[in-house]
Write a protein that holds these residues in place. Structure first.
Motif, PDB file in Angstrom:
ATOM      1  N   ILE A   1      10.225  -5.113  24.398  1.00 38.76           N
ATOM      2  CA  ILE A   1      10.316  -6.669  23.820  1.00 38.76           C
ATOM      3  C   ILE A   1       9.580  -7.469  24.696  1.00 38.76           C
ATOM      4  CG2 ILE A   1      11.855  -8.287  23.254  1.00 38.76           C
ATOM      5  CD1 ILE A   1      13.867  -6.173  22.160  1.00 38.76           C
ATOM      6  N   ASN A   2       8.746  -8.607  24.293  1.00 34.84           N
ATOM      7  CA  ASN A   2       7.860  -9.396  24.889  1.00 34.84           C
ATOM      8  C   ASN A   2       8.977 -10.783  24.716  1.00 34.84           C
ATOM      9  OD1 ASN A   2       6.392 -11.510  25.931  1.00 34.84           O
ATOM     10  ND2 ASN A   2       5.050 -11.434  24.343  1.00 34.84           N
ATOM     11  N   HIS A   3       9.529 -11.334  25.947  1.00 35.19           N
ATOM     12  CA  HIS A   3      10.245 -12.287  26.068  1.00 35.19           C
ATOM     13  C   HIS A   3       9.521 -13.550  26.572  1.00 35.19           C
ATOM     14  CE1 HIS A   3      14.262  -9.958  25.436  1.00 35.19           C
ATOM     15  NE2 HIS A   3      13.659  -9.179  26.158  1.00 35.19           N
ATOM     16  N   TRP A   4       8.397 -13.541  26.389  1.00 36.65           N
ATOM     17  CA  TRP A   4       7.515 -14.567  27.513  1.00 36.65           C
ATOM     18  C   TRP A   4       6.810 -15.369  26.322  1.00 36.65           C
ATOM     19  CZ3 TRP A   4       7.783 -15.458  32.587  1.00 36.65           C
ATOM     20  CH2 TRP A   4       8.657 -14.554  33.277  1.00 36.65           C
ATOM     21  N   ILE A   5       6.915 -15.328  24.894  1.00 29.30           N
ATOM     22  CA  ILE A   5       6.265 -16.190  24.194  1.00 29.30           C
ATOM     23  C   ILE A   5       6.526 -17.695  24.192  1.00 29.30           C
ATOM     24  CG2 ILE A   5       5.504 -16.370  21.536  1.00 29.30           C
ATOM     25  CD1 ILE A   5       6.043 -13.418  21.078  1.00 29.30           C
ATOM     26  N   PRO A   6       5.689 -18.491  24.565  1.00 32.72           N
ATOM     27  CA  PRO A   6       6.352 -19.684  25.011  1.00 32.72           C
ATOM     28  C   PRO A   6       6.267 -20.844  23.616  1.00 32.72           C
ATOM     29  CG  PRO A   6       4.021 -19.590  25.649  1.00 32.72           C
ATOM     30  CD  PRO A   6       4.470 -18.206  25.027  1.00 32.72           C
ATOM     31  N   PHE A   7       6.015 -20.035  22.491  1.00 32.64           N
ATOM     32  CA  PHE A   7       5.895 -20.924  20.949  1.00 32.64           C
ATOM     33  C   PHE A   7       6.791 -20.380  20.208  1.00 32.64           C
ATOM     34  CE2 PHE A   7       1.737 -20.840  23.260  1.00 32.64           C
ATOM     35  CZ  PHE A   7       1.574 -21.931  23.815  1.00 32.64           C
ATOM     36  N   THR A   8       7.223 -21.060  19.024  1.00 34.53           N
ATOM     37  CA  THR A   8       7.658 -20.678  17.999  1.00 34.53           C
ATOM     38  C   THR A   8       6.793 -20.062  17.109  1.00 34.53           C
ATOM     39  OG1 THR A   8       7.495 -22.569  16.703  1.00 34.53           O
ATOM     40  CG2 THR A   8       9.465 -22.611  18.123  1.00 34.53           C
ATOM     41  N   GLU A   9       7.429 -19.189  16.030  1.00 39.48           N
ATOM     42  CA  GLU A   9       6.473 -18.803  15.009  1.00 39.48           C
ATOM     43  C   GLU A   9       5.634 -19.631  14.250  1.00 39.48           C
ATOM     44  OE1 GLU A   9       9.998 -15.836  15.480  1.00 39.48           O
ATOM     45  OE2 GLU A   9       9.729 -18.046  15.500  1.00 39.48           O
ATOM     46  N   GLN A  10       6.356 -20.975  14.009  1.00 35.37           N
ATOM     47  CA  GLN A  10       5.606 -22.154  12.856  1.00 35.37           C
ATOM     48  C   GLN A  10       4.684 -22.332  13.924  1.00 35.37           C
ATOM     49  OE1 GLN A  10       8.994 -21.677  13.693  1.00 35.37           O
ATOM     50  NE2 GLN A  10       9.800 -21.023  11.552  1.00 35.37           N
TER      51      GLN A  10
END
Length: 811
Positions: free
Chosen positions: A673-682
């Motif tokens: 699992i990648n916990h480092w995405i700094p943005f929301t899906e939207q």
């Protein structure tokens, strides 16, 4: 280049013509000769076509290229082609891996044999006539062949064609040997000639017999006779003579090394070069023996060749420190002299001594003396400084060392070896890298040196300091003795006044590839002062002064890794989101410090800092501090330190560090699992929900206090969670990253959980070695990643002053 061994002969000929002879006419067909190269035809010219090459071509690979030449000679002789066309300058033969040339004039007489039956099939290699001709011309071919592999000698082959495929050529143009190409020629000699010499090289090297001496014997020869009789090895016709000495009966004894192939490889190699070089180069070539010594031997013996510009500069600093008349007032001993180039430029030969481990180097220096080097023959001698007793020194030098007042006027002037043990086993008495550190000095003083005993140059300094007290030590060395944590024990006893000194790039020294500084330091060992800090003059590789830099010992300092270690997460905890290795505290390990997924095997030999929900902000500060300042040769040994408390209340600095870290990590979604995405899906128009929204929640202050006790990073007095506030520079990084993510998620096969690494890999792809390409064919991606990187550079520049302000680094 090399060609596919499955190519048909006609296709191979076309490719060779296109790749190597495109400037010439390769269209003419002359009888049954496979391949013809001529000067481009001028229709206005009245004289006949000038042919440069007639060659035999073979598909695939054929081991005996001599047979191809014999077949070509039979083809020409049978048709008497030379009666109808102007003969070429070269005959040739090639297949898919190699090509060779032979001056036509070397075999021209063969075509006029009256008692030879030319009326045979040239392609029948088993006929009596073929074998007869083979035996007739084999020796001529061996002596005159010019041979190239398409793959290994591509550059040399093209140079040969440029030099020899010309109008009205009269003789083969061979390459001249000079100081610039000497090392390159030596490397080729090692591949092609060295294996043909009947000697066990490993055994010989252990006895101090080196291939470089055989090469020098070759270079400085004419008609296979070495012209300088003072070299350690001499070439005499088809053999080498070495270890010459007079026995007790007054007779000359010597060792002989012969060629296993009768000298064929040797002859064919030197067919490419003019020997000897111009006489003006001889002295310099001999002094450059150091450059040709194998690296392990060079390191062990201290034979690094000091570039002349640094020799001259060091003598200027010595004069500034000791006075303009220092050469007349002081004695000078280079106890790791190699071929003595560090002593070039010194004027008072009566005050100069030079010793080296290698007797062959002594022979070189003695030869240089006979050719004008400003040294005395009896002042140059073999001596193993780390093992031999001082009673082996020449008596006049012993007298200087044993006299307290004279000893104060002795300058030990050296560029010692930089070899070190390969692992911690050596430090405990085991064997490391060739056991380079094992010596009498090591055994005698290892309790004083601690981990520093792994370095040979420190062993030199230790013996000098403890056994030749009160001398002036003028030395080239790494700066570990000033800054390195492993050299704290050395600094405890080595107390001396450091005078003016300079630092230069290490890779300006021959065969040193590392990006680190080498310093030239002048120590007065009779003045007992501990080293704390000093300012050095800095010169670039061209010898231009560029700045000053302060170097300091860190013996009372605490290091950055000591600061961060108490905050590391537990490996098996459920909230782990990544890790990075504890890899040193200096810039030389900067590239090894990477944030990766906790399941990824990376730097397993180093300790690991596990990043979790609680310490992610702290990890970001650590990571950004270590990575935001570019590692250079100059700061390579600077140490990252335990900071002061100022950073703890600087929320903007902390947020800047997080923004920098988010777009510099090496997280890869394939490991979990990648916990480092700094943005929301939207924000990025993702097609699916992310597996983890931790980082965007963290940034927005949506994590609960229970879930994240350090969401405000380090100020535990706050009772509520608030969103992070980014500086203008950090926000521009976030904006650039968002645009990149959006473009990626617009792709039909985008991975919803992709990390930055995955996005880069998607657009850049991998090469044949499995490594990510440096660029992409997607113009939009290229623009977006360039903008992100430019904004990251700006953010790094903003972070840098705070790194010094908060004490992570010292100016």
């Amino acid at each position: 280049m090399a060609y596919d061994i499955h190519l048909q002969e006609e296709e191979l000929k076309n490719k060779v013509a296109h790749d190597y002879f495109a400037e010439f006419d390769s269209t003419q067909i002359i009888g049954k000769i496979d391949f013809c190269i001529a000067m481009p035809h001028d229709s206005a010219a009245l004289f006949e076509t000038e042919y440069l090459l007639w060659a035999e071509a073979k598909a695939g690979t054929k081991k005996d290229i001599y047979e191809s030449f014999v077949q070509l000679i039979l083809t020409i002789g049978k048709a008497r082609t030379f009666d109808h066309y102007q003969p070429p300058f070269f005959l040739g033969a090639f297949d898919a891996e190699k090509i060779a040339f032979l001056p036509y004039e070397n075999v021209s007489e063969v075509f006029y044999q009256n008692d030879f039956n030319w009326n045979v099939t040239p392609s029948n290699h088993d006929s009596k006539e073929f074998r007869q001709l083979y035996n007739m011309v084999k020796e001529t071919i061996e002596k005159n062949l010019l041979f190239y592999h398409f793959k290994d000698n591509n550059k040399e082959l093209r140079a040969f064609i440029r030099a020899n495929f010309k109008k009205n050529i009269k003789r083969v143009t061979k390459k001249r040997i000079n100081l610039s190409n000497l090392t390159h020629i030596y490397q080729h000699w090692c591949k092609l000639v060295k294996p043909s010499i009947n000697i066990s090289w490993d055994t010989a090297k252990a006895s101090g017999i080196l291939d470089a001496d055989f090469f020098l014997a070759d270079v400085l020869s004419k008609d296979n006779l070495t012209l300088k009789d003072k070299l350690f090895v001499l070439l005499k016709n088809n053999r080498y003579i070495l270890d010459r000495k007079i026995n007790d009966a007054g007779l000359t004894e010597q060792q002989i090394a012969e060629f296993m192939d009768g000298g064929v490889a040797h002859t064919q190699f030197w067919n490419h070069y003019v020997r000897p070089p111009k006489k003006e180069y001889w002295e310099s070539i001999v002094t450059r023996r150091d450059r040709l010594v194998p690296q392990d031997v060079r390191e062990r013996k201290g034979s690094y060749f000091t570039p002349q510009q640094w020799v001259e500069l060091s003598q200027e600093y010595l004069a500034a420190e000791l006075g303009e008349d220092w050469q007349d007032e002081y004695y000078i001993w280079d106890c790791a002299a190699g071929t003595g180039n560090l002593l070039n430029g010194l004027s008072n030969k009566y005050n100069i001594w030079a010793s080296t481990l290698d007797q062959a180097d002594v022979d070189v220096m003695h030869d240089r003396i006979e050719n004008g080097a400003n040294l005395l023959h009896n002042h140059v001698f073999q001596f193993d400084f780390l093992n031999d007793p001082f009673t082996k020194l020449p008596q006049p030098l012993q007298d200087i060392i044993n006299d307290e007042e004279k000893r104060k006027k002795l300058v030990i002037y050296i560029n010692p070896p930089y070899a070190e043990a390969s692992d911690t086993k050596t430090l405990k008495g085991g064997k490391g890298k060739n056991a380079v550190e094992q010596s009498m000095v090591n055994k005698k003083y290892k309790s004083l040196l601690g981990q520093g005993n792994a370095e040979l140059f420190v062993q030199f300094f230790t013996r000098i300091y403890l056994e030749i007290p009160s001398v002036v030590l003028a030395e080239f060395s790494k700066l570990k003795i000033l800054q390195g944590p492993h050299f704290a024990d050395f600094r405890k006893f080595f107390r001396a006044k450091l005078g003016q000194f300079f630092v230069i790039p290490a890779n300006t020294f021959d065969n040193v590839k590392g990006q680190f500084p080498i310093g030239f330091m002048v120590w007065d060992t009779k003045i007992k002062i501990p080293f704390i800090s000093a300012e050095a003059d800095v010169y670039n590789r061209k010898g231009d002064f560029i700045t000053k830099k302060t170097y300091q010992a860190y013996d009372l300092a605490l290091y950055m890794n000591e600061w961060i270690k108490p905050f590391r997460g537990k490996k098996d905890a459920t909230n782990i989101i990544g890790k990075f290795p504890f890899k040193g505290n200096d810039f030389q390990n900067q590239n090894m410090v990477q944030i990766v997924h906790q399941n990824m095997i990376y730097n397993k030999e180093a300790g690991q800092f596990y990043i979790n929900y609680d310490n992610v902000g702290l990890a970001a500060v650590y990571f950004a501090v270590r990575k935001s300042i570019e590692a250079t040769w100059l700061n390579d040994r600077d140490q990252f330190l335990y900071p002061n408390d100022g950073w703890q209340t600087d929320n903007e600095f902390q947020a800047d560090c997080l923004a920098y870290t988010l777009f510099n990590n090496n997280i890869q979604s394939e490991f979990g699992i990648n916990h480092w995405i700094p943005f929301t899906e939207q924000e990025v128009n993702a097609k699916e929900k992310f597996q983890s929204n931790f980082m965007s929640n963290y940034i927005q202050g949506k994590c609960s206090k229970k879930e994240h006790t350090q969401i405000e990073l380090f100020d535990q007095t706050k009772n509520e969670i608030t969103p992070l506030v980014f500086s203008e520079e950090a926000q521009e990084v976030m904006d650039a990253g968002r645009e990149l993510w959006r473009y990626y998620h617009a792709q039909p096969d985008a991975n919803p959980n992709a990390a930055l690494y995955d996005i880069r890999l998607y657009f850049q792809g991998k090469n044949e070695k499995g490594k990510m390409n440096n660029s992409s064919n997607d113009a939009r991606y290229t623009q977006l990643i360039a903008t992100l990187r430019e904004n990251l550079k700006t953010l790094a520049q903003k972070i840098e002053p705070k790194v010094y302000e908060y004490g992570f680094l010292k100016k």
